[in-house]
Write a protein that holds these residues in place. Structure first.
Motif, PDB file in Angstrom:
ATOM      1  N   ILE A 174      13.834  -8.059  -8.397  1.00  0.00           N
ATOM      2  CA  ILE A 174      12.605  -8.329  -9.154  1.00  0.00           C
ATOM      3  C   ILE A 174      12.289  -7.098 -10.003  1.00  0.00           C
ATOM      4  O   ILE A 174      12.159  -5.994  -9.477  1.00  0.00           O
ATOM      5  CB  ILE A 174      11.433  -8.640  -8.212  1.00  0.00           C
ATOM      6  N   THR A 175      12.176  -7.292 -11.294  1.00  0.00           N
ATOM      7  CA  THR A 175      11.955  -6.174 -12.211  1.00  0.00           C
ATOM      8  C   THR A 175      10.476  -5.818 -12.287  1.00  0.00           C
ATOM      9  O   THR A 175       9.649  -6.662 -12.633  1.00  0.00           O
ATOM     10  CB  THR A 175      12.461  -6.530 -13.620  1.00  0.00           C
ATOM     11  N   PRO A 176      10.122  -4.584 -11.973  1.00  0.00           N
ATOM     12  CA  PRO A 176       8.708  -4.178 -12.043  1.00  0.00           C
ATOM     13  C   PRO A 176       8.215  -4.058 -13.474  1.00  0.00           C
ATOM     14  O   PRO A 176       9.000  -3.832 -14.401  1.00  0.00           O
ATOM     15  CB  PRO A 176       8.697  -2.815 -11.338  1.00  0.00           C
ATOM     16  N   THR A 177       6.920  -4.211 -13.637  1.00  0.00           N
ATOM     17  CA  THR A 177       6.275  -3.997 -14.932  1.00  0.00           C
ATOM     18  C   THR A 177       5.501  -2.688 -14.869  1.00  0.00           C
ATOM     19  O   THR A 177       5.411  -2.053 -13.813  1.00  0.00           O
ATOM     20  CB  THR A 177       5.293  -5.138 -15.251  1.00  0.00           C
ATOM     21  N   ILE A 178       4.902  -2.306 -15.979  1.00  0.00           N
ATOM     22  CA  ILE A 178       4.099  -1.081 -15.968  1.00  0.00           C
ATOM     23  C   ILE A 178       2.904  -1.252 -15.042  1.00  0.00           C
ATOM     24  O   ILE A 178       2.445  -0.284 -14.411  1.00  0.00           O
ATOM     25  CB  ILE A 178       3.640  -0.693 -17.396  1.00  0.00           C
ATOM     26  N   VAL A 179       2.404  -2.481 -14.897  1.00  0.00           N
ATOM     27  CA  VAL A 179       1.284  -2.738 -13.978  1.00  0.00           C
ATOM     28  C   VAL A 179       1.720  -2.446 -12.542  1.00  0.00           C
ATOM     29  O   VAL A 179       0.953  -1.904 -11.742  1.00  0.00           O
ATOM     30  CB  VAL A 179       0.782  -4.185 -14.121  1.00  0.00           C
ATOM     31  N   THR A 180       2.967  -2.781 -12.220  1.00  0.00           N
ATOM     32  CA  THR A 180       3.496  -2.498 -10.882  1.00  0.00           C
ATOM     33  C   THR A 180       3.520  -0.999 -10.618  1.00  0.00           C
ATOM     34  O   THR A 180       3.048  -0.530  -9.573  1.00  0.00           O
ATOM     35  CB  THR A 180       4.929  -3.055 -10.743  1.00  0.00           C
ATOM     36  N   TYR A 181       4.073  -0.255 -11.554  1.00  0.00           N
ATOM     37  CA  TYR A 181       4.149   1.205 -11.378  1.00  0.00           C
ATOM     38  C   TYR A 181       2.748   1.819 -11.300  1.00  0.00           C
ATOM     39  O   TYR A 181       2.507   2.729 -10.499  1.00  0.00           O
ATOM     40  CB  TYR A 181       4.934   1.831 -12.521  1.00  0.00           C
ATOM     41  N   ASN A 182       1.831   1.313 -12.127  1.00  0.00           N
ATOM     42  CA  ASN A 182       0.474   1.853 -12.093  1.00  0.00           C
ATOM     43  C   ASN A 182      -0.189   1.597 -10.746  1.00  0.00           C
ATOM     44  O   ASN A 182      -0.906   2.456 -10.219  1.00  0.00           O
ATOM     45  CB  ASN A 182      -0.369   1.238 -13.214  1.00  0.00           C
ATOM     46  N   ALA A 183       0.044   0.409 -10.185  1.00  0.00           N
ATOM     47  CA  ALA A 183      -0.526   0.086  -8.873  1.00  0.00           C
ATOM     48  C   ALA A 183       0.053   1.003  -7.798  1.00  0.00           C
ATOM     49  O   ALA A 183      -0.659   1.466  -6.901  1.00  0.00           O
ATOM     50  CB  ALA A 183      -0.254  -1.374  -8.534  1.00  0.00           C
ATOM     51  N   LEU A 184       1.349   1.291  -7.912  1.00  0.00           N
ATOM     52  CA  LEU A 184       1.989   2.175  -6.949  1.00  0.00           C
ATOM     53  C   LEU A 184       1.463   3.608  -7.093  1.00  0.00           C
ATOM     54  O   LEU A 184       1.222   4.304  -6.102  1.00  0.00           O
ATOM     55  CB  LEU A 184       3.507   2.139  -7.150  1.00  0.00           C
ATOM     56  N   MET A 185       1.261   4.039  -8.331  1.00  0.00           N
ATOM     57  CA  MET A 185       0.659   5.363  -8.560  1.00  0.00           C
ATOM     58  C   MET A 185      -0.739   5.433  -7.969  1.00  0.00           C
ATOM     59  O   MET A 185      -1.128   6.439  -7.368  1.00  0.00           O
ATOM     60  CB  MET A 185       0.578   5.653 -10.062  1.00  0.00           C
ATOM     61  N   ASN A 186      -1.497   4.351  -8.148  1.00  0.00           N
ATOM     62  CA  ASN A 186      -2.857   4.319  -7.625  1.00  0.00           C
ATOM     63  C   ASN A 186      -2.866   4.409  -6.102  1.00  0.00           C
ATOM     64  O   ASN A 186      -3.749   5.039  -5.510  1.00  0.00           O
ATOM     65  CB  ASN A 186      -3.556   3.036  -8.086  1.00  0.00           C
ATOM     66  N   ALA A 187      -1.864   3.789  -5.469  1.00  0.00           N
ATOM     67  CA  ALA A 187      -1.746   3.884  -4.010  1.00  0.00           C
ATOM     68  C   ALA A 187      -1.580   5.336  -3.580  1.00  0.00           C
ATOM     69  O   ALA A 187      -2.139   5.769  -2.566  1.00  0.00           O
ATOM     70  CB  ALA A 187      -0.564   3.047  -3.526  1.00  0.00           C
ATOM     71  N   CYS A 188      -0.829   6.096  -4.372  1.00  0.00           N
ATOM     72  CA  CYS A 188      -0.641   7.521  -4.081  1.00  0.00           C
ATOM     73  C   CYS A 188      -1.917   8.307  -4.361  1.00  0.00           C
ATOM     74  O   CYS A 188      -2.332   9.150  -3.559  1.00  0.00           O
ATOM     75  CB  CYS A 188       0.506   8.076  -4.917  1.00  0.00           C
TER      76      CYS A 188
END
Length: 259
Positions: free
Chosen positions: A84-98
């Protein structure tokens, strides 16, 4: 209802919307319960139903808001394993988790992952940089916050209220009240005006942290209403805290009675 009676099995889109609705309402604990039931009872994101990038991103966002970064990373790894290819929204959500976790600077590791993955069309946006600045704020890294803000300017990415608030917060936590105030004034010069008391509470807290004159805290507090805003409990709490710290008990008591 029908779900409880076993006569209706919600699909992935139904589950996605249910969790999103709960998150919008701030009901994180209930959203976690729904996600767990969806996975165990209705095979949401189970092996034979690998899921979509939308479902995975929603789940990462849920774990971010629940302050469960390791679970957020597990979902990301699951996505990649299933192709499953992530989008920028995916990466942003992961950054927010950090950024929300006990190790905020892990958000920069996610930025490295984004670049290493090199997904076509996926590039950092204002939310990416805003989250990185928020991570800097939580660790009182004012210089890094400014560096990222200036990079946004060079790239032509607009800085909004949230970005300015994060830079102000980074300065305040670093004990640089005058810098935090200067950022606020720059924001207003750029015709970005406060729509909540967030910026004012940051400034009042910064004033207290820097042991600045309590007159500054009172002046900032009084400015709130000039923008058509009501102080609310958060602003009063910041003001009272600043006055107590400045050893002005009578003024603190007066503010408490006014609140």
């Amino acid at each position: 209802g029908l779900v409880a009676a076993g006569r209706f099995s919600p699909g992935a889109e139904d589950i996605d919307e249910a969790i999103l609705g709960l998150l919008r309402g701030g009901r994180v604990a209930t959203a976690l319960q729904v996600a767990h039931a969806a996975h165990t009872e209705w095979t949401w994101l189970a092996e034979r139903h690998p899921g979509s990038v939308r479902s995975c991103t929603i789940l990462i966002d849920l774990f971010a808001k629940a302050r469960r970064p390791e679970d957020a990373f597990s979902v990301y790894r699951l996505m990649r394993a299933r192709g499953i290819t992530p989008t920028i929204v995916t990466y942003n959500a992961l950054m927010n988790a950090c950024a929300r976790s006990e190790s905020p600077l892990r958000a920069f590791e996610v930025l490295k992952m984004l670049r290493a993955d090199a997904v076509e069309g996926v590039v950092p946006d204002k939310f990416t940089y805003g989250t990185l600045i928020a991570a800097c704020a939580r660790t009182a890294r004012a210089a890094d916050a400014f560096r990222i803000a200036y990079k946004m300017e060079r790239l032509g990415i607009p800085r909004d209220e949230a970005v300015y608030a994060a830079v102000m917060d980074a300065c305040g936590r670093a004990g640089a009240f005058t810098m935090s105030l200067a950022v606020f004034e720059e924001m207003k010069r750029n015709a970005i005006f406060p729509t909540s008391v967030r910026h004012f509470t940051i400034l009042i807290d910064a004033c207290a942290s820097a042991n600045a004159s309590p007159h500054h805290a009172v002046r900032i507090f009084r400015e709130i209403r000039s923008w058509g805003l009501e102080p609310g409990s958060a602003a009063y709490a910041s003001l009272i805290g600043a006055l107590v710290r400045a050893e002005c008990p009578e003024r603190a008591q007066a503010a408490l009675e006014e609140a």
